[in-house]
Write a protein that holds these residues in place. Structure first.
Motif, PDB file in Angstrom:
ATOM      1  N   ASP A 116      -6.674   8.837  10.869  1.00 38.05           N
ATOM      2  CA  ASP A 116      -5.987   7.545  10.740  1.00 38.05           C
ATOM      3  C   ASP A 116      -5.136   7.246  11.972  1.00 38.05           C
ATOM      4  N   GLU A 117      -5.471   7.887  13.079  1.00 41.82           N
ATOM      5  CA  GLU A 117      -4.834   7.610  14.366  1.00 41.82           C
ATOM      6  C   GLU A 117      -5.913   7.308  15.390  1.00 41.82           C
ATOM      7  N   ASP A 154       2.122   1.043  18.236  1.00 40.21           N
ATOM      8  CA  ASP A 154       1.761   2.040  17.239  1.00 40.21           C
ATOM      9  C   ASP A 154       0.258   2.249  17.273  1.00 40.21           C
ATOM     10  N   LEU A 155      -0.166   3.466  16.993  1.00 39.05           N
ATOM     11  CA  LEU A 155      -1.590   3.792  17.012  1.00 39.05           C
ATOM     12  C   LEU A 155      -2.132   4.132  15.628  1.00 39.05           C
ATOM     13  N   ASN A 174      -3.269   2.937   9.240  1.00 34.20           N
ATOM     14  CA  ASN A 174      -2.981   2.676   7.837  1.00 34.20           C
ATOM     15  C   ASN A 174      -2.109   1.445   7.676  1.00 34.20           C
ATOM     16  N   PRO A 175      -2.480   0.523   6.809  1.00 33.86           N
ATOM     17  CA  PRO A 175      -1.624  -0.638   6.547  1.00 33.86           C
ATOM     18  C   PRO A 175      -0.275  -0.152   6.023  1.00 33.86           C
ATOM     19  N   PRO A 176       0.844  -0.840   6.373  1.00 38.80           N
ATOM     20  CA  PRO A 176       0.883  -2.082   7.166  1.00 38.80           C
ATOM     21  C   PRO A 176       0.962  -1.847   8.660  1.00 38.80           C
ATOM     22  N   LEU A 177       0.720  -0.630   9.128  1.00 38.53           N
ATOM     23  CA  LEU A 177       0.779  -0.339  10.557  1.00 38.53           C
ATOM     24  C   LEU A 177      -0.609  -0.400  11.182  1.00 38.53           C
TER      25      LEU A 177
END
Length: 444
Positions: free
Chosen positions: A114-115, A174-175, A178-181
């Motif tokens: 997730d990155e 940000d990398l 995952n929501p909200p990021l």
């Protein structure tokens, strides 16, 4: 330091891949290398099923990642078992096993990370081994050309992916995926970076208009390498695209455009070609379009896309598994010899072609029907119409390939061990009657 349970699967595959290279130190030990690959793949599958959802920690197994990770481990185990006695693996079987396990490691990172940095590492681990696999000793004279073209496309994809990561970080700071990021928050730099990520993955999946040389690669690369490329490598790329579609919100225009272009261009090019291996390359472009048609259908489409990725991998294994029995460099299918000497392999090849076309009641029909239902549910009517027309056109080149005979009907020595016959029988049952397992999944 406590290692998260979600990381045990890639760690186990990395250790297995490293040890596999040492099997070539002795010929007797080398013959056991593919079976070491089977154990490593099955171990990774068990660890994927054991891993727990752990969002925000860099690596996780959600429903989609677990399904795809399980498939990747099981498919790798089956392929190692099938290739254990293949003539191409008589030289350096340990190195071949180690390279394929490296591909599996990259595939697991791609579907579970997730990155964006994790995705980039997984992408490199997956594509670099194919440079060597495509020019394995004993390959045809066209293998070097296929490897060079694949290397150029992979290098371009890696550059675009790295640039896309940089732009997303510039826009978001940000990398994380995952929501909200997620990477798409409205900034111009983030959106441009997302477009570059799609272009990079488009080269790896052979999505139009990024499908250059796909037919040359399919026609020239050795059959075991192409088998592993489609059954493991492309399914992992589909997993990345599912994750990206999940964090890109309602910004679906790129998916619509890529779906239409791939379905139209892939089917038209496949219809016009007469070479069977090149036909399969262009067919991969069309199926990438069907996959993107699912991504363009919103949340329901993401579920359908996960199952489409698994079924596409199974159909690819059904096509290229029987081709292992033919000598390297064979461009056409000698149906008469195949039916007489290896009837089960011929049967699996025929069922797989029908499944790729979407003939009921094969698995290919049901996943295409699922994509169509998802598009109709999302009211993407134009995309649904293109999907129907593209599927109808595919019958015009899949069906004739079942009875098209090469001009030279010379006698061929086919490789047909007992494991290939078992593989063919199981493949026919799975592709022909696998839809009977749907209630089991729907009940979960």
């Amino acid at each position: 330091m406590v290692i998260s349970s979600t990381l045990w699967a890639p760690i186990a595959v990395a250790i297995a891949a490293l040890l596999a290279f040492f099997f070539d130190l002795h010929p007797r030990l080398g013959r056991l290398a593919p079976y070491w690959g089977v154990l490593g793949s099955l171990g990774a599958t068990a660890l994927v099923l054991h891993g727990r959802l752990d969002l925000g920690q860099g690596f996780y197994w959600d429903s989609s990642a677990t399904i795809l990770g399980t498939y990747l481990g099981l498919a790798s185990a089956v392929l190692f078992l099938l290739l254990a006695r293949h003539p191409l693996l008589q030289r350096m079987p340990g190195a071949f096993t180690g390279l394929c396990l490296s591909v599996l490691l990259g595939a697991l990172l791609l579907v579970g990370s997730d990155e964006l940095i994790g995705l980039f590492i997984g992408l490199e681990l997956q594509v670099l081994p194919f440079f060597a696999l495509f020019v394995w000793p004993g390959s045809s004279s066209r293998a070097l050309e296929a490897a060079m073209k694949y290397a150029l496309l992979a290098a371009l994809a890696s550059a675009l992916f790295a640039l896309g990561i940089a732009l997303i970080y510039l826009g978001n700071g940000d990398l994380a995926l995952n929501p909200p990021l997620g990477p798409i928050n409205g900034t111009f730099a983030a959106r441009l970076g997302f477009i570059l990520l799609l272009a990079a993955l488009g080269f790896e999946l052979a999505v139009a208009p990024f499908h250059a040389w796909v037919a040359d690669i399919y026609a020239g690369a050795p059959t075991p390498a192409v088998l592993y490329l489609g059954a493991v490598g492309k399914v992992a790329i589909m997993g990345v695209l599912i994750n990206l579609a999940g964090v890109s919100g309602t910004w679906l225009l790129p998916y619509l455009a890529l779906a239409v272009l791939s379905m139209v261009i892939g089917n038209l090019l496949a219809w016009r070609t007469s070479s069977f291996r090149r036909l399969l390359g262009y067919s991969a472009v069309a199926h990438a379009g069907y996959f993107f048609a699912a991504l363009a259908a919103g949340p329901l489409g993401l579920i359908i896309a996960t199952f489409y990725a698994v079924v596409y991998g199974l159909m690819h294994m059904g096509i290229f598994g029987p081709l292992l029995s033919l000598p390297e460099g064979t461009d056409e299918i000698p149906w008469r010899h195949l039916r007489q000497q290896a009837p089960l392999a011929a049967g699996l090849l025929a069922v797989s072609l029908l499944s790729l076309a979407g003939m009921p009641p094969t698995l290919g029909f049901f996943v295409k029907l699922g994509v169509l239902v998802a598009d109709i549910h999302a009211q993407v009517w134009g995309l649904a119409i293109v999907l129907i027309l593209g599927s109808a056109l595919s019958f015009a080149y899949y069906l004739p390939s079942l009875w098209r005979h090469p001009h030279e009907q010379r006698s061929l020595a086919l490789w047909q061990p007992a494991i290939l016959r078992l593989y063919a029988a199981a493949g026919m049952l799975l592709l022909g009657l696998g839809w009977l397992l749907f209630p089991l999944f729907l009940g979960q």
